[in-house]
Design an enzyme around this catalytic site. Sequence first.
Site, mmCIF file in Angstrom:
data_model
loop_
_atom_site.group_PDB
_atom_site.id
_atom_site.type_symbol
_atom_site.label_atom_id
_atom_site.label_comp_id
_atom_site.label_asym_id
_atom_site.label_seq_id
_atom_site.Cartn_x
_atom_site.Cartn_y
_atom_site.Cartn_z
ATOM 1 N N GLY A 98 0.568 -1.381 0.208
ATOM 2 C CA GLY A 98 -0.505 -0.241 -0.164
ATOM 3 C C GLY A 98 0.622 0.970 -0.376
ATOM 4 N N MET A 140 5.810 2.502 -2.431
ATOM 5 C CA MET A 140 4.637 1.974 -2.328
ATOM 6 C C MET A 140 5.814 0.431 -1.246
ATOM 7 S SD MET A 140 3.300 -1.311 -4.188
ATOM 8 C CE MET A 140 4.309 -2.585 -3.577
ATOM 9 N N HIS A 141 4.404 0.467 -0.066
ATOM 10 C CA HIS A 141 5.488 -0.503 1.147
ATOM 11 C C HIS A 141 4.409 -1.929 0.521
ATOM 12 C CE1 HIS A 141 6.272 2.297 3.980
ATOM 13 N NE2 HIS A 141 5.538 3.386 3.312
ATOM 14 N N ALA A 142 5.524 -3.023 0.671
ATOM 15 C CA ALA A 142 5.162 -4.068 0.210
ATOM 16 C C ALA A 142 5.471 -5.090 2.113
ATOM 17 C CB ALA A 142 6.204 -4.757 -0.639
#
Length: 130
Positions: free
Chosen positions: A57, A71-73
């Site tokens: 997100g 984007m954070h994963a």
Amino acid sequence: RPAARRHYLVCPRAHVTSASSLRGPDDAALARRMLELGKECIARDFPDDPRVETRFGYHIPPFNSVDHLHMHAFVLPFDPPWKERKYCTEPWARFAFKPADVLVEELEAEAESEKENGKDTGDTDGDKTS
């Protein structure tokens, strides 16, 4: 310090301020590619764990701390557990952190709608995917 068991950031090379500035089909493709890359990183690092729990997100302004799209994963669980709130993807919290798949769906739907209405949604900021 990582916020989860594993924490990746996927960033485009070209400058994009935030997820809120994404528009049109080119940006939809960029968001989709960023999600794919995040999934590829996790699959590469956890090849023998098909049950690995993930989250992808974007922070939405003004809840972002860096003015460059990223984007954070995550590979869960969060550490410490309270980080779950910072990266919450429940519908009521999406004003602050939007799931990557939801952003992709919204951008693709917006691009399709504008295409059907005959509007030009081309990328005016140059090639953001390079």
